[in-house]
Design a protein around this motif. Structure first.
Motif, mmCIF file in Angstrom:
data_model
loop_
_atom_site.group_PDB
_atom_site.id
_atom_site.type_symbol
_atom_site.label_atom_id
_atom_site.label_comp_id
_atom_site.label_asym_id
_atom_site.label_seq_id
_atom_site.Cartn_x
_atom_site.Cartn_y
_atom_site.Cartn_z
ATOM 1 N N LYS A 172 0.839 -1.205 0.000
ATOM 2 C CA LYS A 172 0.000 0.000 0.000
ATOM 3 C C LYS A 172 0.871 1.251 0.000
ATOM 4 O O LYS A 172 0.605 2.223 -0.713
ATOM 5 N N SER A 173 1.937 1.194 0.771
ATOM 6 C CA SER A 173 2.831 2.338 0.923
ATOM 7 C C SER A 173 3.493 2.731 -0.391
ATOM 8 O O SER A 173 3.593 3.922 -0.713
ATOM 9 N N ILE A 174 3.954 1.754 -1.174
ATOM 10 C CA ILE A 174 4.684 2.084 -2.401
ATOM 11 C C ILE A 174 3.777 2.801 -3.396
ATOM 12 O O ILE A 174 4.214 3.716 -4.109
ATOM 13 N N ILE A 175 2.509 2.424 -3.431
ATOM 14 C CA ILE A 175 1.552 3.102 -4.317
ATOM 15 C C ILE A 175 1.364 4.549 -3.870
ATOM 16 O O ILE A 175 1.354 5.479 -4.694
ATOM 17 N N GLU A 176 1.237 4.750 -2.563
ATOM 18 C CA GLU A 176 1.036 6.100 -2.041
ATOM 19 C C GLU A 176 2.258 6.982 -2.290
ATOM 20 O O GLU A 176 2.129 8.153 -2.658
ATOM 21 N N HIS A 177 3.450 6.422 -2.115
ATOM 22 C CA HIS A 177 4.663 7.200 -2.373
ATOM 23 C C HIS A 177 4.812 7.505 -3.864
ATOM 24 O O HIS A 177 5.291 8.581 -4.232
ATOM 25 N N GLN A 178 4.418 6.564 -4.709
ATOM 26 C CA GLN A 178 4.449 6.816 -6.151
ATOM 27 C C GLN A 178 3.519 7.977 -6.508
ATOM 28 O O GLN A 178 3.883 8.859 -7.297
ATOM 29 N N ASN A 179 2.336 7.986 -5.917
ATOM 30 C CA ASN A 179 1.383 9.064 -6.192
ATOM 31 C C ASN A 179 1.917 10.417 -5.716
ATOM 32 O O ASN A 179 1.756 11.439 -6.396
ATOM 33 N N ILE A 180 2.561 10.414 -4.545
ATOM 34 C CA ILE A 180 3.140 11.658 -4.025
ATOM 35 C C ILE A 180 4.258 12.140 -4.945
ATOM 36 O O ILE A 180 4.335 13.326 -5.289
ATOM 37 N N ALA A 181 5.133 11.218 -5.353
ATOM 38 C CA ALA A 181 6.246 11.583 -6.235
ATOM 39 C C ALA A 181 5.742 12.099 -7.579
ATOM 40 O O ALA A 181 6.309 13.045 -8.147
ATOM 41 N N THR A 182 4.674 11.502 -8.095
ATOM 42 C CA THR A 182 4.098 11.958 -9.364
ATOM 43 C C THR A 182 3.554 13.377 -9.230
ATOM 44 O O THR A 182 3.786 14.233 -10.098
ATOM 45 N N ALA A 183 2.840 13.638 -8.144
ATOM 46 C CA ALA A 183 2.301 14.985 -7.916
ATOM 47 C C ALA A 183 3.428 16.001 -7.760
ATOM 48 O O ALA A 183 3.315 17.144 -8.220
ATOM 49 N N ILE A 184 4.524 15.586 -7.133
ATOM 50 C CA ILE A 184 5.683 16.475 -7.000
ATOM 51 C C ILE A 184 6.270 16.777 -8.374
ATOM 52 O O ILE A 184 6.572 17.933 -8.697
#
Length: 217
Positions: A172-184
């Motif tokens: 779950k965490s890796i998906i959330e971090h990917q989404n954060i990195a994409t938004a960044i």
């Protein structure tokens, strides 16, 4: 000088044992066992425990002994709320001060997180997880935000390792971090803050809501 160095080394070793979960949250700490396992004398061990107590990583209970800290539900929620405020405000400044570096660094860390997950290296994954969030704060170039985050980082890392060192959490965490990195990378600041809220705060769906901690006394 050598005595001070020994104290610092002992302090760092015990701190690492707490953060990585060798001494899990709530566990009683035996000074004698530390002396044996670390091959250290009483003085540097007691000095280290005093320093760790000041940082909130250990607690001393009268007529009982020294323990790794534990968290009630309210204490965890208070910690996460504080973390969200610091992290979300820091990342706004990081965009202003170091937008390009913020994008490149979070992408690099995300690659390391993916690799650790692929290789089933849970401890390394959680280390990179912590570095990801530290980066959001440290690039803000504001010493007050950075020192505030540093105050809770060891406690947060310990809680993360204790509560989140399992495959379900990391997937779950890796998906959330990917989404954060994409938004960044898209420089969508509002979306970054929204995703951090969902990632950190239990009432917005963060993974922490799944854990049954002690009820408040």
């Amino acid at each position: 000088m050598e005595q001070d160095l020994q104290k610092d080394i002992t302090y760092e070793r015990i701190k690492k044992l707490i953060i990585n979960g060798t001494y899990p949250m709530g566990k009683k700490i035996s000074e004698r066992k530390l002396e044996q396992s670390l091959k250290a004398n009483k003085a540097p061990i007691r000095d280290a425990l005093k320093r760790l107590q000041a940082e909130g990583l250990v607690v001393r209970k009268a007529k009982s002994g020294t323990y790794v800290f534990s968290l009630t539900k309210k204490e965890l929620l208070d910690l996460l709320k504080f973390r969200f405020v610091i992290e979300s405000q820091s990342v706004l400044l990081s965009f202003e001060e170091n937008a390009d570096k913020l994008i490149s660094e979070t992408e690099k860390i995300l690659l390391k997180m993916r690799l650790a997950l692929t290789l089933n290296q849970g401890e390394e994954y959680l280390v990179q997880d912590a570095i990801f969030h530290e980066t959001l704060v440290n690039l803000c170039n504001n010493s007050y935000f950075m020192s505030s985050f540093d105050r809770i980082s060891a406690i947060m890392d310990t809680a993360r390792n204790f509560l989140g060192n399992n495959l379900e959490h990391m997937q779950k965490s890796i998906i959330e971090h990917q989404n954060i990195a994409t938004a960044i990378s898209e420089r969508n600041i509002g979306r970054v803050v929204e995703l951090l809220r969902e990632h950190i705060l239990p009432e917005f769906g963060a993974y922490w809501k799944n854990f049954n901690l002690e009820d408040d006394q």
